[in-house]
Structure formats: structure tokens, C-alpha cells
Design a protein around this motif. Structure first.
Motif, PDB file in Angstrom:
ATOM      1  N   ALA A  26      95.211  -5.296 -25.381  1.00  0.00           N
ATOM      2  CA  ALA A  26      94.484  -5.330 -23.939  1.00  0.00           C
ATOM      3  C   ALA A  26      95.408  -5.267 -22.837  1.00  0.00           C
ATOM      4  O   ALA A  26      95.144  -4.790 -21.918  1.00  0.00           O
ATOM      5  CB  ALA A  26      93.794  -6.612 -24.098  1.00  0.00           C
ATOM      6  N   GLU A  27      96.646  -5.849 -22.996  1.00  0.00           N
ATOM      7  CA  GLU A  27      97.755  -5.623 -21.961  1.00  0.00           C
ATOM      8  C   GLU A  27      98.222  -4.401 -21.923  1.00  0.00           C
ATOM      9  O   GLU A  27      98.487  -4.035 -20.896  1.00  0.00           O
ATOM     10  CB  GLU A  27      98.669  -6.759 -22.520  1.00  0.00           C
ATOM     11  CG  GLU A  27      98.339  -8.290 -22.516  1.00  0.00           C
ATOM     12  CD  GLU A  27      99.469  -9.198 -22.956  1.00  0.00           C
ATOM     13  OE1 GLU A  27     100.542  -8.624 -23.839  1.00  0.00           O
ATOM     14  OE2 GLU A  27      99.155 -10.567 -22.997  1.00  0.00           O
ATOM     15  N   ALA A  54      95.553  -2.696 -19.847  1.00  0.00           N
ATOM     16  CA  ALA A  54      95.808  -2.933 -18.531  1.00  0.00           C
ATOM     17  C   ALA A  54      96.952  -2.259 -17.746  1.00  0.00           C
ATOM     18  O   ALA A  54      96.678  -1.754 -16.529  1.00  0.00           O
ATOM     19  CB  ALA A  54      95.751  -4.539 -18.317  1.00  0.00           C
ATOM     20  N   VAL A 112      91.053  -9.099 -17.243  1.00  0.00           N
ATOM     21  CA  VAL A 112      91.353  -9.135 -18.770  1.00  0.00           C
ATOM     22  C   VAL A 112      91.118 -10.557 -19.199  1.00  0.00           C
ATOM     23  O   VAL A 112      91.359 -11.446 -18.528  1.00  0.00           O
ATOM     24  CB  VAL A 112      92.880  -8.756 -18.942  1.00  0.00           C
ATOM     25  CG1 VAL A 112      93.225  -9.093 -20.585  1.00  0.00           C
ATOM     26  CG2 VAL A 112      93.535  -7.570 -18.606  1.00  0.00           C
TER      27      VAL A 112
END
Length: 466
Positions: free
Chosen positions: A277-278, A281, A293
Motif C-alpha cells: 500500500a505504501e 501510494a 491510505v
């Protein structure tokens, strides 16, 4: 006053009638159709008929539980916080084993209507002295079955990937099919204008080159073929930045196009892990986006989701927080970049972008971007089969290179179509048309790139062959 859809009114009437001679009712309605409003209206009808005193609702996540409480409070015109004077309370399945004994006593001492949302999470059955099932299912059998005056189960995907029986459900003896008291499928919902038409974009690469010191250079014609050979895995593709960049770029373009008609439209990215996810992003930031997020590690994640629901932010990235039941109608584009490859999860994720808003144009669909992995390809094909009158895909350009063997392989899986592309001079496939009258179309573009970039592509999976 809430205006009920035709299917909701029908289901409410059938449930009330059924409760004259049975105590359990199972409703299968496609994700995004409005199951919570329907079942809250059933509760209201039972209260008005003096059939029940109290309502208990259970659902698979805190976000869904809070949404259920809000909807019930609105429709019943009373608080729904489980306190004295409230019409009922909403809880998660996870909390069942920690709820106070006094709450369970309500089932024995009063007439209680129990709502079991997304019931497919709960498995269990019992005969004689033997009880099987997961912990949630066993709790339902032990504390709710035979004690509640009425129970109503809801599911948008009424099956389990482990093939164990769904708790409280009936199955036919001949073929073991689940018996639903009321069904409202995706095709019906799209025809009624209740749900958006799904648009599934499968992205592939017709020339994937793998290089290692041991085996040298290997070239494959598709993601499916590469994974099949066992050299790399599906998650390896998910974490490649060029794959992420391509998927995000295509999805972002589509979202911008939709926002010309619906300014508040938003996109969801279902990531594989917190680190993933990071990573996503950061790639979105490089595209000029400012994503939200939410993961299990995000402080006040549920409040962030609630804020996003009514904001004008374009993108939200989630790891297991918005895959099921969460109501954010402005979501219209989704990138499925999760490790999970089950049909249940696939349909639940798709359902997040199919909930139509009352004032939106009728021709705006819900766009799902996925990689053309074998299982995901099959799930998309089944969605296409469910909607034989709909075009379940759009087209993106292909390069001039053609791989007839790979094309033949995909022709057996898809009725028609082409896909978007990433990388350099590659031939890709993947989007489908589900309509019966479409013939194969081919759009060709010649791509070029530097020798340096070509060398980078050849070494994308350096030393990853096993």
C-alpha cells in the motif's frame, strides 16, 4: 421517508409472509443492491406488527457494523446503540464471544429479530451431538439458533471457498445447492439501474522476458504462461513498479474521464500488504495524486473511511478495509492488486464500485482493473456470462507484434477483446466483451523505446528464476 426499490419491496413482503411459517430467511442480493435498507425495513414491519421487541445485527467488520447501525436508526426512527430504550444494537462477529451475558439473555427473555450480514463468513451445522463450523458459526448455533424469534441472513456472495456449509442455511439433497428464499442477481440489478454495469479490464504482457545466470533468457507470452512455468509468482507481478505504474496510469485516466461527469467520483486500490500500500501510494504521488491510505495499522482508520465517503479526494488505498460491505457510492474505479484470488473476494471487491448513486448518468459503469492471472481471468469470464447483454469491457491499444499462440489460448477463455499494455514493444491482451454480437477487433500501435530501457525490461526479474 426512504423510497424502496422494487426488489426491496418484494423481498420485504416475501420475508414477512415467510415468517408466518418459518423462522429463518436467506436473501442473496448482489453487492451494492441495498440489502441493509431492505432488512431494516423488515425489522420496522415486524416491530409495527408487534412481532418482535428488539433487533440484533451482526456483520463482519466494524465499519460495516457502524453503517448498519446508522441505517437502522434512520429507518426505525430510534437509536440503535444497544442501550436502554434503543430499538437494538449492531455488533461484529468478532465481538460475539466478548459480549456480556445480559445481551444473550435478551434472546431468551424477549422476542428478538437477529440479522446476520454477509452470512457466508459463518460456517456451521449440527446433528445429534456433533457441531461443526468456524467459531462464528458455532456461536450462532449455540446462542442464536432456536432462541431468536426470527433470523434473517444476507449475502452478496452466498458460498464459501472451503465448501463448508453456511450456518443456518438449507441445501438441496440431490445436488447440494444452497436454497435462497429470495435472490436478486447482478444482471437484474444492472437492468433495473440499481447497480452500475461492470467494466473489467484485464492487463497482460505478450512478451515477458526473464533473465538469470543459471538459465539465461526466457521469454513468455503472458502473465498466465509465466506463472504456469513456475519461474515467478503472481505476487511478484503485483510488486513490480512498472506493473503498478501502468495499472495506476490507466485507472487514473479513467477516473479523470468519469469525474468530468461526476466530479466527486473516486477510486479504490486494494493492495496486498501494508508495505505494498505504501509503495502504491508513492507511485500515485509520482503521478501527481494525493491518495488516502487505510490499513490495519492506520490510526482512526474507520474515521478516515467515513471522511473519505463524503470528501472529494480521488483515491483511497486499502488492505482489507474496504473489500466487503463498506458503502462508499462515489467509488467508481478500482485496481485489484490483492494477493487474494478467490471468486468470493473478486466479486466483493467488484461490488464496491457498482453501487449506483441516484443522480448519476445511466451510462457510467464501474471499472475494475486486474492482471490477467488465470483465476482472475476465469472470474471475470463468469461475470461476463452473468451479463450476456452487456459489454463488460472497453479496449486499449495493442502493439504491432502479434503472438498467435497466445492469442489462441486467450480466445478459449474470452469471447472477445483486447487489453491495455505496459513496457515497450509488447503485444498484450486482456479486456473482454460479453455481448453476443461482437467480432474481434484489433487496434495496432507501434511503440518504441531506448536500448537502455529495453535492457531494463529484460532484467526485470533478474535472478528470480527458481
Amino acid at each position: 421517508m426512504i423510497h424502496l426499490r422494487v426488489w426491496q419491496s418484494e423481498c420485504i413482503d416475501q420475508a414477512i409472509d415467510a415468517f408466518e411459517y418459518q423462522t429463518h430467511f436467506l436473501c442473496h442480493a448482489t453487492p451494492g443492491a441495498g440489502k441493509t435498507v431492505m432488512v431494516a425495513s423488515v425489522a420496522k414491519a415486524l416491530l409495527e406488527r408487534n412481532k418482535i421487541d428488539f433487533v440484533l445485527c451482526f456483520s463482519p467488520s466494524r465499519a460495516v457494523s457502524q453503517s448498519v447501525a446508522s441505517t437502522f436508526s434512520q429507518i426505525l426512527g430510534r437509536s440503535f446503540n444497544g442501550q436502554i430504550g434503543a430499538a437494538g444494537g449492531s455488533y461484529t462477529y468478532q465481538s460475539m464471544n466478548t459480549l456480556p451475558r445480559e445481551l444473550w439473555q435478551v434472546l431468551s427473555e424477549h422476542r428478538v429479530f437477529v440479522v446476520l450480514d454477509e452470512i457466508h463468513h459463518c460456517s456451521g451445522s449440527s446433528w445429534e451431538e456433533l457441531t461443526i463450523g468456524n467459531s462464528w458459526g458455532r456461536t450462532i448455533l449455540d446462542r442464536i439458533q432456536g432462541k431468536a424469534s426470527f433470523t434473517m441472513a444476507l449475502s452478496g456472495t452466498p458460498w464459501r471457498t472451503d465448501d463448508t456449509p453456511i450456518v443456518l442455511s438449507r441445501y438441496t439433497q440431490l445436488d447440494g445447492q444452497l436454497h435462497c428464499d429470495y435472490e436478486y442477481g447482478l444482471a437484474w440489478a444492472v437492468t433495473d439501474g440499481v447497480c452500475r454495469a461492470p467494466k473489467i479490464v484485464l492487463t497482460d504482457n505478450r512478451e515477458i522476458s526473464l533473465k538469470s545466470s543459471e538459465l539465461g533468457l526466457k521469454t513468455y507470452s503472458s502473465i498466465r504462461d509465466t506463472i504456469k512455468q513456475g519461474h515467478i509468482s503472481y505476487p511478484d507481478f503485483l510488486f513490480r513498479e512498472e506493473v503498478i505504474d501502468h495499472t495506476l496510469s490507466e485507472a487514473s485516466k479513467k477516473l479523470s474521464e468519469i469525474r468530468l461527469q461526476i466530479p466527486a467520483a473516486a477510486g479504490l486500490i486494494v493492495a496486498a500488504t501494508v508495505a505494498h500500500a505504501e509503495q502504491i501510494a508513492n507511485r500515485l504521488l509520482a503521478l501527481g495524486e494525493e491518495p488516502v491510505v487505510v490499513t490495519c495499522r492506520t490510526p482512526e482508520a474507520h474515521q478516515i473511511i467515513n471522511n473519505f465517503r463524503t470528501s472529494s479526494d480521488r483515491w483511497i488505498i486499502s488492505v482489507g478495509m474496504i473489500s466487503e460491505g463498506t458503502d462508499i457510492p462515489r467509488l467508481q474505479v478500482c485496481c485489484h492488486l490483492s494477493r487474494i484470488r478467490t471468486e468470493l473476494h473478486f466479486r466483493q471487491v467488484l461490488g464496491r464500485i457498482l453501487r449506483r448513486q441516484a443522480d448519476e448518468p445511466p451510462d457510467v459503469g464501474g471499472w475494475l482493473y486486474v492482471l490477467a492471472e488465470s483465476s482472475l481471468t476465469e472470474f471475470a469470464r463468469r461475470i461476463s456470462d452473468d451479463l450476456p447483454e452487456q459489454n463488460v469491457v472497453s479496449f486499449s491499444p495493442k502493439s504491432s507484434k502479434q503472438n498467435s499462440d497466445a492469442a489462441s489460448e486467450y480466445a478459449a477463455l474470452a469471447k472477445d477483446g483486447e487489453a491495455s499494455e505496459w513496457g515497450g514493444s509488447i503485444d498484450v491482451s486482456g479486456t473482454w466483451l460479453s455481448g453476443p454480437d461482437h467480432t474481434e477487433q484489433k487496434e495496432k500501435t507501434e511503440l518504441s523505446m531506448s536500448n537502455h530501457y529495453w535492457s531494463e525490461i529484460l532484467s526485470l526479474f533478474e535472478d528470480r528464476i527458481v
